[in-house]
Design a protein around this motif. Sequence first.
Motif, mmCIF file in Angstrom:
data_model
loop_
_atom_site.group_PDB
_atom_site.id
_atom_site.type_symbol
_atom_site.label_atom_id
_atom_site.label_comp_id
_atom_site.label_asym_id
_atom_site.label_seq_id
_atom_site.Cartn_x
_atom_site.Cartn_y
_atom_site.Cartn_z
ATOM 1 N N UNK A 32 0.835 -1.209 0.000
ATOM 2 C CA UNK A 32 0.000 0.000 0.000
ATOM 3 C C UNK A 32 0.867 1.255 0.000
ATOM 4 N N UNK A 33 1.914 1.244 0.797
ATOM 5 C CA UNK A 33 2.800 2.408 0.867
ATOM 6 C C UNK A 33 3.451 2.670 -0.488
ATOM 7 N N UNK A 34 3.921 1.634 -1.128
ATOM 8 C CA UNK A 34 4.542 1.799 -2.446
ATOM 9 C C UNK A 34 3.537 2.339 -3.449
ATOM 10 N N UNK A 40 3.578 10.375 -5.949
ATOM 11 C CA UNK A 40 4.285 11.475 -5.286
ATOM 12 C C UNK A 40 5.739 11.497 -5.746
ATOM 13 N N UNK A 41 6.363 10.325 -5.800
ATOM 14 C CA UNK A 41 7.759 10.253 -6.244
ATOM 15 C C UNK A 41 7.902 10.623 -7.715
ATOM 16 N N UNK A 42 6.918 10.256 -8.523
ATOM 17 C CA UNK A 42 6.954 10.620 -9.941
ATOM 18 C C UNK A 42 6.917 12.139 -10.095
ATOM 19 N N UNK A 43 6.033 12.787 -9.329
ATOM 20 C CA UNK A 43 5.982 14.256 -9.385
ATOM 21 C C UNK A 43 7.304 14.852 -8.901
ATOM 22 N N UNK A 52 10.074 15.485 -3.933
ATOM 23 C CA UNK A 52 11.488 15.361 -3.599
ATOM 24 C C UNK A 52 11.689 15.171 -2.094
ATOM 25 N N UNK A 53 10.870 15.882 -1.293
ATOM 26 C CA UNK A 53 10.936 15.681 0.163
ATOM 27 C C UNK A 53 10.516 14.266 0.533
ATOM 28 N N UNK A 54 9.498 13.746 -0.142
ATOM 29 C CA UNK A 54 9.030 12.376 0.133
ATOM 30 C C UNK A 54 10.114 11.358 -0.223
ATOM 31 N N UNK A 55 10.819 11.589 -1.322
ATOM 32 C CA UNK A 55 11.911 10.678 -1.712
ATOM 33 C C UNK A 55 13.026 10.710 -0.670
ATOM 34 N N UNK A 56 13.388 11.897 -0.229
ATOM 35 C CA UNK A 56 14.429 12.014 0.791
ATOM 36 C C UNK A 56 13.973 11.346 2.093
#
Length: 125
Positions: A32-34, A40-43, A52-56
Amino acid sequence: MSHKTKRFAAATGADAQVLAARVMSMHAEAGLTIAMRMPILFRGAMGDSRGQREAAKAVIEKVSAVVESSFAVSQAASAFWWGLALNPPGQFDMAEAVVRAADSTIEPFARRTRANAARLGRLRR
């Protein structure tokens, strides 16, 4: 098989079932998390600062979970060996110690996965 051995086997089986259920729950929450994190990561890859904050955040969480898990499994392994060395033969429950070590290893990941699934689920509403 003695009564004590049957009781030990039943307790060990119950511990293993609880551990398996926790792992299965963690896998579901990770999926579910993925699924919720991918858009969000694509954006973020396209320049969005929130993405970018979510990726970090994802990378930092994984590194901290690995470190925490490493300490927990080291502590569980030490407790296992000390318990084995200091208890008389037959008085140390190896299966319980192994389940405890496995549980302490996955707990940091399970806690973060559960929190991320809840947090990302709130963001989608």
